[in-house]
Design an enzyme around this catalytic site. Structure first.
Site, PDB file in Angstrom:
ATOM      1  N   ASP A   5      -5.390  56.631   9.400  1.00 24.59           N
ATOM      2  CA  ASP A   5      -4.792  57.103  10.558  1.00 24.59           C
ATOM      3  C   ASP A   5      -5.782  58.151  11.630  1.00 24.59           C
ATOM      4  O   ASP A   5      -5.439  58.404  12.898  1.00 24.59           O
ATOM      5  CB  ASP A   5      -3.797  57.792  10.389  1.00 24.59           C
ATOM      6  CG  ASP A   5      -2.916  56.276  10.135  1.00 24.59           C
ATOM      7  OD1 ASP A   5      -2.810  54.844  10.862  1.00 24.59           O
ATOM      8  OD2 ASP A   5      -1.810  56.854  10.276  1.00 24.59           O
TER       9      ASP A   5
ATOM     10  N   LYS B 258       1.954  60.601  16.094  1.00 22.51           N
ATOM     11  CA  LYS B 258       2.163  59.269  17.647  1.00 22.51           C
ATOM     12  C   LYS B 258       3.223  58.046  17.015  1.00 22.51           C
ATOM     13  O   LYS B 258       3.503  58.319  15.778  1.00 22.51           O
ATOM     14  CB  LYS B 258       0.622  57.899  16.442  1.00 22.51           C
ATOM     15  CG  LYS B 258       0.047  58.419  14.809  1.00 22.51           C
ATOM     16  CD  LYS B 258       1.245  57.058  14.553  1.00 22.51           C
ATOM     17  CE  LYS B 258       0.792  56.715  13.369  1.00 22.51           C
ATOM     18  NZ  LYS B 258       2.025  55.694  12.244  1.00 22.51           N
TER      19      LYS B 258
HETATM   20  O1  C5P Z   1      -5.273  56.667   4.365  1.00 27.28           O
HETATM   21  P1  C5P Z   1      -4.269  56.951   4.057  1.00 27.28           P
HETATM   22  O2  C5P Z   1      -4.202  58.062   2.997  1.00 27.28           O
HETATM   23  O3  C5P Z   1      -3.373  56.300   5.516  1.00 27.28           O
HETATM   24  O4  C5P Z   1      -3.480  55.334   3.562  1.00 27.28           O
HETATM   25  C1  C5P Z   1      -1.642  55.767   2.215  1.00 27.28           C
HETATM   26  C2  C5P Z   1      -2.490  54.595   1.314  1.00 27.28           C
HETATM   27  O5  C5P Z   1      -1.503  53.678   2.175  1.00 27.28           O
HETATM   28  C3  C5P Z   1      -3.539  53.668   0.548  1.00 27.28           C
HETATM   29  O6  C5P Z   1      -3.822  54.569   0.055  1.00 27.28           O
HETATM   30  C4  C5P Z   1      -3.523  52.580   0.833  1.00 27.28           C
HETATM   31  O7  C5P Z   1      -2.135  52.434  -0.245  1.00 27.28           O
HETATM   32  C5  C5P Z   1      -2.193  51.926   1.651  1.00 27.28           C
HETATM   33  N1  C5P Z   1      -2.973  51.514   2.779  1.00 27.28           N
HETATM   34  C6  C5P Z   1      -3.025  50.437   3.075  1.00 27.28           C
HETATM   35  N2  C5P Z   1      -4.203  50.014   4.187  1.00 27.28           N
HETATM   36  C7  C5P Z   1      -4.219  50.328   4.763  1.00 27.28           C
HETATM   37  C8  C5P Z   1      -3.645  51.684   5.750  1.00 27.28           C
HETATM   38  C9  C5P Z   1      -2.877  52.255   4.397  1.00 27.28           C
HETATM   39  O8  C5P Z   1      -2.705  49.555   2.144  1.00 27.28           O
HETATM   40  N3  C5P Z   1      -4.755  49.873   6.216  1.00 27.28           N
END
Ligand code: C5P
Length: 298
Positions: free
Chosen positions: A147, A15
């Site tokens: 995501d 993406k």
């Molecule tokens: O959910 P994911 O593993 O993709 O996100 C990694 C990190 O990125 C999360 O632990 C968080 O610190 C940060 N994040 C965030 N806000 C989001 C997506 C991710 O703060 N909307």
């Protein structure tokens, strides 16, 4: 029709975030975003074969990535657990051998790990005849990463919340040049940076649809990531000579829209050899969308 025992060549598409605005922060530290997710005709490939002995095996695990951190195995376990929790007969014995051909870089902002997890949920939901709806798979997916629900949505999306509240959006049928600057960006470090602006003003899907989309908005994470990794700033500067260049997600990859395949390939040929670059067509539907259903099937 009998359900097959295996599914091969399942695409886990990349993406792009055509824009990404940070509009606030939740009490749990996650950030509130507005973004448009665009699917690309380029990604990882997965192959699944059902096992009846409850074994869940990655045929070619990544060196250095533990089973607990492997999003493909985590997705498979979560789906099986759902089957056990809802009393599906024989759920504990559901298993699979899973092979992953990795093309998408880790820490690239292309959603590679999330897309692998989503494709695993879609394929095993089918092979194991779990009968979960698209919405139920999305509820499982968000437990694996912010995501993941997008890759279970079925098409391109205007997303809000932490990225899990989505509406379908039309995006241009075009080609994208993508440069991988060769650095792995840790997403949490970008989101937690002191100098990240978290107060972009709210936009609407109509604002996006009425603008030349490759120039709409900005990526609020770009300044922070490019400040920490000069390679990202260099790649954006180089690509800007060919159009509106921008970073995707929390980086590191950068992209630029092109009207035709040949224009995109011409740019790819000129990219300095110390960066990996490729071109891909914008998709309007997820390649596994036919396996997603809004109606429960069992
Ligand atoms: O959910 P994911 O593993 O993709 O996100 C990694 C990190 O990125 C999360 O632990 C968080 O610190 C940060 N994040 C965030 N806000 C989001 C997506 C991710 O703060 N909307």
């Amino acid at each position: 029709m009998t359900t097959p025992r295996s599914l091969s060549n399942c695409l886990a598409p990349a993406k792009l975030n055509l824009f990404l605005h940070v509009t606030g922060r939740r009490a749990d530290g996650y950030h509130l975003l507005q973004t448009v997710f665009q699917l690309l005709d380029y990604g990882d490939q997965l192959h699944f074969t059902v096992r009846d002995d409850g074994g869940l095996r990655r045929m070619n695990p990544f060196p250095g990535v533990s089973e607990e951190d492997d999003l493909v195995l985590r997705a498979a376990r979560l789906l099986r657990q759902q089957g056990v929790a809802t009393g599906r007969a024989g759920a504990a014995d559901l298993g699979a051998d899973i092979a992953l051909e990795k093309r998408l870089p880790m820490g690239g902002g292309l959603g590679g790990g999330s897309s692998d997890a989503a494709t695993t949920l879609i394929a095993l939901n089918h092979l194991w005849q779990m009968g979960l709806t698209r919405q139920q798979l999305m509820q499982l997916g968000v437990q694996l990463g912010a995501d993941v629900p997008f890759f279970l949505f079925g098409g391109n999306a205007f997303a809000e919340g932490i990225g899990e509240q989505m509406q379908p959006v039309d995006t241009p049928d075009c080609w994208y040049v993508v440069i991988e600057p060769g650095v792995m960006v840790p997403t949490p470090a970008i989101f937690s940076a002191k100098d990240l602006t978290r107060d972009s003003k709210h936009v609407t899907i109509a604002d996006f649809s009425s603008s030349p989309t490759s120039r709409f908005g900005k990526n609020d994470l770009q300044a922070v990531a490019a400040g920490l990794y000069p390679e990202i700033a260099d790649a954006i500067e180089w690509l800007s000579a060919h159009g509106a260049a921008r970073m995707t997600g929390s980086g590191a990859c950068v992209f630029c829209a092109m009207e035709t395949e040949s224009a995109a390939q011409q740019v790819v040929k000129q990219v300095p050899t110390h960066w990996k670059a490729w071109s891909a067509r914008a998709l309007s539907r997820h390649p596994m969308a036919a396996f997603l259903s809004d109606q429960a099937t069992t």
